[in-house]
Scaffold this active site. Structure first.
Site, PDB file in Angstrom:
ATOM      1  N   GLY A  52     -12.916  -9.029 -68.726  1.00 47.04           N
ATOM      2  CA  GLY A  52     -11.526  -9.317 -68.371  1.00 47.04           C
ATOM      3  C   GLY A  52     -10.582  -9.374 -69.557  1.00 47.04           C
ATOM      4  O   GLY A  52      -9.419  -9.022 -69.436  1.00 47.04           O
ATOM      5  N   GLU A  53     -11.074  -9.847 -70.681  1.00 47.38           N
ATOM      6  CA  GLU A  53     -10.171 -10.046 -71.814  1.00 47.38           C
ATOM      7  C   GLU A  53     -10.312  -8.973 -72.899  1.00 47.38           C
ATOM      8  O   GLU A  53      -9.326  -8.596 -73.518  1.00 47.38           O
ATOM      9  CB  GLU A  53     -10.380 -11.416 -72.472  1.00 47.38           C
ATOM     10  N   ARG A  64     -24.151  -5.193 -70.155  1.00 49.86           N
ATOM     11  CA  ARG A  64     -24.433  -4.303 -69.031  1.00 49.86           C
ATOM     12  C   ARG A  64     -23.209  -4.219 -68.116  1.00 49.86           C
ATOM     13  O   ARG A  64     -22.588  -5.242 -67.807  1.00 49.86           O
ATOM     14  CB  ARG A  64     -25.603  -4.882 -68.263  1.00 49.86           C
TER      15      ARG A  64
END
Ligand code: FES
Ligand code: FES
Lengths: 741, 176
Positions: A707-708, A631
């Site tokens: 983030g990655e 989500r």
């Protein structure tokens, strides 16, 4: 009242104004009267001993307070364990100014403290150092033999093999094997590492430190210097980029605290850009991938072996090869991961550590196989789609990678791709299309948060986490506001302060999942109290209701969907005769449930490159990145995370390399002119797609972290596109133009 | 209005340090008479002596653009200029762009297009964009990419930066 449903709605960054006006303050920007300046002296050699250090000229300079070297600096703690931090690998810890021994190039060997920055800098240049130098070994490829990485309390999961890959490879109809290499890289956040240590009147330290975890810095400082938590408060409201470099306390923190305590003065130490190349980096890795397949492209055998570098004193590990056992269905998999000790500083997690480099090699190999078997690279991936995580033998909590492939391909126009390399051109420009898959973990860590709702309807929520540009402020504000049915501007989220409840390090893409779940839980605890008060209001329409039957919207608590039934928060709290409600909670992941599943994010990256036939110049014209990340809480900042990841991928594929001069054992291009990162002119069309992915397992929010995943797969997709454009395969990153000519 | 700022007196000298010089700068509309050492860069003057920390240091070598400010309306890298070289000039930093509560159109556009993540390059990007608009050279998105390439954004917010500058360009020069 303004809208109070926020999750999934595009909203401006709540800290945007502070950032565009210069109000946002970073670690080196907290000024205080009487502040002194520390300037670090760096070693000229990579290995050996300091034989003489003469600071007399520096000390005679007016304004210089002290020059600390190994000869006069204190050694506040003896044991290595005192120097441990939440991200330290196994091994001995580097202790600044403890001895004359030099273990890596640009090792800090002194700290000049003066009453102005300019005097400190000048004085540092006057310190004369003599060394007895030894020959360093910094070349991973010189002797590509390593040892097994340590396991145990390191958090490192050793690769597991299955089936019999050697035999299956030997018997396979189609065999492919190649070696891949990439250079070390440095994080180079725009903000240099800095610590401002303010000595307060009562002698307590207020430490502004550039870190991805104030709690980590605090533990480090208190352990080493024998201080209580009250005596060393660590604060970091804004961070000018981290990318992993702030997961460990860096040596400027140690030096600034040491000097402040010795001199009883406030001290600021800021590293120079050159010194930003003197601590952790993404380690170079040398990898071999072998693939065995049937003629129609079904994988029969996978072998993936990697050799990574580490320092002489710590065993840095990252998960490089495990992905090869998870990305596709294959019964025979053999994985190997080895380390070699070199005379550099210990490597350090850098955005998608391990995955981004392991998958760069592996997804290139998959592309190479697609040409060998004559199957479209996307089709080959779909043919070998992994329905479960075969590495752990568990089902995925959710995996919408097929949707990523389909939506990404449609948006990109992949169906029109000619199979042959060198079959698209525009004048002297060769055009190529490439694809790759990405994968990262979806983790949740233990985290705490506190919520305080006051009777005027204002909510303050706090947790010691960080916002390193990731949008933590915004996402947490949205989660808190939605949970209590408040507009965004009624909510303040505080972070980056050790006086707040403890959050884990900001990294690994787990912040929204971990801190977000804690924020939600703390706000729910407040909500329950409000609800109780609302029930007790005279003639309350909620009197017979249970908590599950109500919702918080537009500043009131009401029966679900019934806008006429509500009691406002203010009314309830007045009736309850409280001025505020405060709740603090610690949220643990539901391990029992989570352990039954593999929890990962996935991506499909499509790239178009243009390569100048005569000059070898590469331009990434188009990228479509389709992400399955659960989500999406804050679409605007989430998109920026993926855009940033893609830019990093472009930078990694085409530009970034920390070039070692093995004779000196030194990173030679240690500045932003010679260490190239992507600039504006390198970046063109980037399209981000978030595919729908529902997940009730990963955490109560269903968010997997972003983030990655944005960077993973990009470098391989670019290399694959370059091959499609030119017919030339480059197996060494970065793909600079000389490798194409 | 004018204020006097003196660096810390340096006391008795054993090794000669450069004597302070007196200069006048107009910073964000305020005239200041300052005594500065000749080796102090404009960037350090702003950050360390005047507490104008909005201007950032990302390299100190003219390689990143984080320190961009406007001198008489022209964008420069403040780390590459000594403060004394700017005697008599008008300096605008990120702190001087908004009019009270009302943000400069470039600032507004950066928020709208999320032209940043960590925000550390942002003051430099914004000052650079204002300078770019003053120059009047950029007409297309490609021009913006090229002419904003002196400002590195390690977070990689370039897509948002270009969108923001494009919007501000059209707002500030409606006939472009
Ligand atoms: S700090 Fe001036 S250009 Fe980098
Ligand atoms: S916003 Fe972080 S460097 Fe640009």
């Amino acid at each position: 009242m303004a809208a109070t449903t926020h999750i999934g709605r595009s909203t401006r960054r709540v800290d945007g104004r502070a950032k565009v006006t210069g109000e946002a303050k970073y670690a080196a920007e907290f000024n205080t009267p009487g502040l002194t300046y520390g300037y670090v002296i760096s070693s000229d050699i990579a290995k050996g001993k300091i034989t003489k250090i003469d600071a007399s000229d520096a000390l005679s300079l007016p304004g210089v307070l002290q020059v600390f070297t190994h000869e006069n600096a204190p050694r506040p703690a003896y044991f290595d364990r005192k120097f441990k931090d939440d991200d330290s690998p196994v091994g001995e810890k580097f202790k600044p100014l403890y001895s004359a021994e030099i273990q890596f190039s640009m090792q800090p060997i002194g700290l000049v403290v003066a009453d102005s920055f300019e005097v400190a800098r000048y004085a540092a240049s006057l310190v004369k150092v003599e060394y007895k130098a030894e020959t360093p070994e910094t070349n991973l490829r010189k002797k590509p033999k390593g040892h097994k990485a340590p396991t145990g309390k390191t958090g490192f999961t050793p690769p597991k093999s299955r089936g019999n890959a050697a035999k299956a490879y030997k018997n396979a109809e189609v065999q492919f094997e190649a070696e891949y290499y990439h250079m070390p890289e440095h994080h180079n956040p725009m903000e240099m590492f800095a610590s401002t240590v303010i000595v307060e009147e009562d002698g307590k330290l207020k430490i502004y430190d550039k870190t991805q975890g104030v709690a980590n810095s605090q533990t480090y400082v208190t352990n080493i210097f024998g201080l209580s938590k009250e005596e060393a408060r660590v604060i970091n409201p804004y961070m000018g980029g981290g990318f992993g470099s702030g997961l460990r306390p860096q040596y400027q923190l140690y030096l600034a605290v040491m000097a402040a305590r010795e001199l009883n003065r406030s001290v600021r130490v800021v590293l120079t850009r050159e010194q930003m190349f003197s601590f952790g980096h993404r380690p170079a890795t040398l990898q071999t991938v072998s693939l065995g397949a049937t003629k129609d492209g079904l994988l029969q055998a996978i072998k993936h072996e990697a050799l990574g570098e580490t320092s002489r004193f710590e065993e840095y590990t990252e998960v490089v090869v495990n992905w090869a056992g998870m990305l596709y269905h294959c019964d025979n998999v053999e994985l190997g991961y080895y380390l070699r000790n070199l005379d550099t500083y210990t490597p350090l997690d850098m955005r998608a550590p391990g995955s981004v480099t392991g998958i760069a090699a592996f997804e290139t190999a998959i592309d190479e196989l697609s040409y060998k078997v004559g199957i479209d690279p996307l089709e080959l991936r779909l043919k070998n789609y992994a329905e479960k995580n075969e590495f752990e033998g568990k089902p995925f909590s959710s995996k919408e990678l097929r949707a990523c492939y389909a939506q990404g391909a449609a948006r990109f126009g992949w169906a029109k791709r000619p199979a042959q390399p060198r079959s698209m051109r525009e004048g002297t420009k060769l055009i190529g299309w490439g694809v790759a898959t990405g994968m990262w973990d979806a983790q949740q860590q233990k985290s705490a948060a506190k919520a305080n709702l006051s009777v005027d309807g204002k909510l303050v929520v706090g947790s010691s986490t960080a916002d390193i540009g990731t949008g933590t402020y915004t996402a947490m504000t949205m989660i808190a506001a939605e949970t209590l049915g408040l507009p965004l501007d009624a909510v303040t989220f505080k972070l980056g302060d050790t006086t707040l409840p403890v959050a884990p390090l900001e990294g690994g893409s787990w912040t929204v999942a971990s801190v977000g779940s804690a924020v939600k839980e703390a706000c729910e605890a407040v909500a329950k109290k409000v609800f109780k008060m609302a029930k007790d209001v005279k003639d309350s329409p909620l009197s017979g209701a249970s908590f599950d039957e109500v919702e918080f919207v537009e500043g009131k608590v009401q029966l679900k969907g019934d806008y006429s039934s509500g009691v406002s928060i203010v009314e309830a709290m007045r009736a309850g005769e409280v001025n505020f409600i405060e709740e603090e909670t610690t949220t643990m992941p539901n391990m029992l449930k989570q352990m039954q599943y593999a929890r990962n994010t996935h991506s499909a990256v499509f790239v178009e490159v243009e390569v100048d036939e005569d000059l070898g110049q590469i331009c990434v014209r188009r990228v479509v990145s389709a992400i399955a990340g659960g989500r999406v809480i804050s679409p605007k900042t989430a998109r920026s995370q993926i855009l940033g990841g893609v830019v990093w991928g472009i930078s990694m594929a085409l530009e970034e390399e920390s070039v070692l001069d093995h004779h000196f054992g030194r990173f030679m291009n240690h500045n932003l002119a010679e260490y190239h990162v992507a600039v504006n002119a390198d970046i063109h069309d980037i399209d981000v797609i978030f595919v729908e992915e529902h997940d009730d397992i990963v955490n109560p929010l269903g968010a997997k972290g972003l983030g990655e995943i944005g960077i993973v797969g990009v470098a391989a997709a670019i290399g694959n596109a370059v091959y499609h454009a030119t017919g030339k395969r480059v197996r060494e990153l970065p793909i600079t133009l000389d490798k194409l000519l | 209005m004018s204020t006097n700022v003196t660096q810390q007196p340096l006391g008795d000298v054993a090794v000669a340090l450069p004597p302070l010089e007196t200069i006048t700068l107009t910073i964000n509309g305020t005239q200041k008479r300052l005594q500065v050492a000749p080796w102090t860069s404009l960037l350090d003057l702003l950050r360390e002596y005047l507490d104008l920390t909005g201007t950032k240091k990302g390299c100190d070598h003219g390689q990143c653009g984080a320190c961009t400010v406007l001198v008489n309306g022209t964008r420069i890298n403040s780390c590459l200029s000594l403060a004394v070289m700017q005697d008599g000039n008008e300096i605008t930093t990120i702190e001087g762009l908004a009019k009270g509560d009302e943000l400069h159109p470039v600032q507004e556009a950066f928020i709208e297009h999320d032209g940043f993540q960590c925000g550390y390059c942002t003051p430099g990007q914004i000052c650079s964009a204002v300078g770019l608009i003053n120059e009047g050279k950029a007409k297309t998105a490609d021009d913006i990419r090229e002419l904003m390439s002196g400002n590195i954004c390690r977070c990689g917010a370039y897509v948002g930066i270009v969108a923001a500058v494009e919007q501000a360009l059209h707002k500030c020069q409606p006939n472009q």
